[in-house]
Design a protein around this motif. Structure first.
Motif, PDB file in Angstrom:
ATOM      1  N   THR A  62       0.720  -1.316   0.007  1.00  0.00           N
ATOM      2  CA  THR A  62      -0.062   0.021   0.001  1.00  0.00           C
ATOM      3  C   THR A  62       0.943   1.368  -0.071  1.00  0.00           C
ATOM      4  O   THR A  62       0.594   2.294  -0.700  1.00  0.00           O
ATOM      5  N   ARG A  63       1.932   1.290   0.865  1.00  0.00           N
ATOM      6  CA  ARG A  63       2.857   2.236   0.941  1.00  0.00           C
ATOM      7  C   ARG A  63       4.096   1.941   0.543  1.00  0.00           C
ATOM      8  O   ARG A  63       5.186   2.488   0.920  1.00  0.00           O
ATOM      9  N   ALA A  64       4.373   1.059  -0.607  1.00  0.00           N
ATOM     10  CA  ALA A  64       5.407   0.679  -0.967  1.00  0.00           C
ATOM     11  C   ALA A  64       6.288   0.076  -0.266  1.00  0.00           C
ATOM     12  O   ALA A  64       7.694   0.047  -0.041  1.00  0.00           O
ATOM     13  N   GLY A  65       5.765  -0.508   0.934  1.00  0.00           N
ATOM     14  CA  GLY A  65       6.441  -1.008   2.115  1.00  0.00           C
ATOM     15  C   GLY A  65       7.280  -0.248   2.780  1.00  0.00           C
ATOM     16  O   GLY A  65       7.973  -0.662   3.571  1.00  0.00           O
ATOM     17  N   GLN A  66       6.919   1.096   2.811  1.00  0.00           N
ATOM     18  CA  GLN A  66       7.756   2.099   3.466  1.00  0.00           C
ATOM     19  C   GLN A  66       7.396   1.716   4.824  1.00  0.00           C
ATOM     20  O   GLN A  66       6.325   1.758   5.476  1.00  0.00           O
ATOM     21  N   PHE A  67       8.163   1.913   5.743  1.00  0.00           N
ATOM     22  CA  PHE A  67       8.045   1.821   7.413  1.00  0.00           C
ATOM     23  C   PHE A  67       9.150   2.691   8.099  1.00  0.00           C
ATOM     24  O   PHE A  67       8.816   2.749   9.099  1.00  0.00           O
ATOM     25  N   CYS A  68       9.877   3.309   7.499  1.00  0.00           N
ATOM     26  CA  CYS A  68      10.818   4.086   8.182  1.00  0.00           C
ATOM     27  C   CYS A  68      11.479   4.807   7.206  1.00  0.00           C
ATOM     28  O   CYS A  68      11.496   4.843   6.083  1.00  0.00           O
ATOM     29  N   GLY A 231       5.999   6.350  11.732  1.00  0.00           N
ATOM     30  CA  GLY A 231       6.544   6.494  10.381  1.00  0.00           C
ATOM     31  C   GLY A 231       7.720   7.158   9.970  1.00  0.00           C
ATOM     32  O   GLY A 231       8.080   6.991   8.936  1.00  0.00           O
ATOM     33  N   ASP A 232       8.039   8.017  10.738  1.00  0.00           N
ATOM     34  CA  ASP A 232       9.030   9.099  10.429  1.00  0.00           C
ATOM     35  C   ASP A 232      10.162   8.632  11.103  1.00  0.00           C
ATOM     36  O   ASP A 232      11.211   9.255  10.848  1.00  0.00           O
ATOM     37  N   SER A 233      10.183   7.671  11.814  1.00  0.00           N
ATOM     38  CA  SER A 233      11.699   7.128  12.589  1.00  0.00           C
ATOM     39  C   SER A 233      12.731   6.915  11.419  1.00  0.00           C
ATOM     40  O   SER A 233      12.625   6.473  10.434  1.00  0.00           O
ATOM     41  N   GLY A 234      13.862   7.520  11.939  1.00  0.00           N
ATOM     42  CA  GLY A 234      15.148   7.344  11.249  1.00  0.00           C
ATOM     43  C   GLY A 234      15.279   8.515  10.191  1.00  0.00           C
ATOM     44  O   GLY A 234      16.268   8.447   9.377  1.00  0.00           O
ATOM     45  N   GLY A 235      14.376   9.305   9.876  1.00  0.00           N
ATOM     46  CA  GLY A 235      14.120  10.225   9.120  1.00  0.00           C
ATOM     47  C   GLY A 235      15.202  11.349   9.417  1.00  0.00           C
ATOM     48  O   GLY A 235      15.450  11.705  10.686  1.00  0.00           O
TER      49      GLY A 235
END
Length: 275
Positions: A62-68, A231-235
């Motif tokens: 759904t979100r192209a697998g984005q998690f961080c 969902g923003d972790s590591g950004g």
């Protein structure tokens, strides 16, 4: 709620994986579901060092697998949060994730253009403490290089970018409301570097975590309303054109009395140099 992988920083960024928990708030690791609170659309053409960390196998398409989130510090090296690669987020060791990759050069996670580059190696800071969130840093080694123009400068110890009151920007694809509304396109939120005392008061220890000024950086909006989130972790947190922090943890999103806690890049430089 603690903001970690899924909710590592308040208010500004929000990742898209709904079933993951981030170390933001009580020190509970979350996987990748935080988004920028109070932000606006951003373009990777203006910030080419911002990348999404993804696994469709673990988090769906759904979100192209984005998690961080992540940030490019060398043509084949990306920094992200250590908690993003933990078993609590991935369900296994990072080395067992068959399709771990970064998405670069793409505003819309499922849009055209950009690159999806496989991760061929991971390094998690051996000093990372998941209970306190101290040392929340990991390095991804890419299977092929990005151009030099995609690399951001890191702020060393003593850089004026760390001074309280300095304007900064936090980037991500995370939760934009604090209620699980994830962004499909990159966003950025304006925050500022805050005095360490603000996070020391907000996070003196206990279930909300303990702030350590030597390895962590306090940033947010003194009035509330702008922050990173699940969902923003590591950004990246960028000030004066230099990387100063990585979204790590916090309590809630966009709350004036609960600033975002970031991994301090000057400490990260020392950890990486030691290994």
């Amino acid at each position: 709620m603690v903001r970690t992988v899924l909710r590592t920083v308040t208010g500004a960024l929000a990742l898209t994986v709904a079933a993951v928990v981030l170390p933001r708030g009580p020190a509970v690791p979350a996987a990748a579901d935080s988004i920028i609170i109070g932000g606006q659309p951003a373009h990777v053409a203006d910030s080419p060092w911002v990348v999404a960390v993804s696994s469709r196998d673990r988090f769906g398409g759904t979100r192209a697998g984005q998690f961080c989130g992540g940030v490019v510090i060398a043509p084949a090296k990306v920094l992200t949060a250590a908690h993003c690669l933990g078993r609590e987020v991935l369900g296994s060791e990072a080395s067992e994730v068959r399709d771990l990759l970064v998405i670069a050069g793409r505003d819309e996670l499922r849009g055209a253009g950009g690159q999806e580059i496989a991760v061929r190696g991971t390094w998690i800071n051996p000093g990372y403490d998941p209970d306190s969130n101290a040392g929340d840093l990991a390095v991804l080694t890419l299977s092929r290089e990005l151009p030099d123009s995609s690399v951001v400068r890191m702020a060393k110890e003593g850089d004026t970018a760390y001074e309280p009151g300095t304007r900064a920007q936090v980037y991500g694809w995370g939760d934009t409301t604090g209620g699980g509304t994830y962004a499909s396109a990159l966003r950025v939120a304006p925050v500022q570097v805050l005095p360490d005392q603000m996070c020391e008061q907000a996070y003196p220890g206990g279930s909300d975590g303990a702030y350590e000024a030597g390895t962590m950086l306090c940033a947010g909006d003194p009035e509330g309303g702008h922050d990173a989130c699940q969902g923003d972790s590591g950004g990246p947190l960028v000030a004066r054109g230099r990387l100063v922090g990585l979204v790590s943890w916090g309590n809630g999103c966009g709350q004036a009395d609960s600033p975002g806690v970031y991994t301090r890049i000057s400490a990260a430089i020392d950890w990486m140099a030691g290994h």
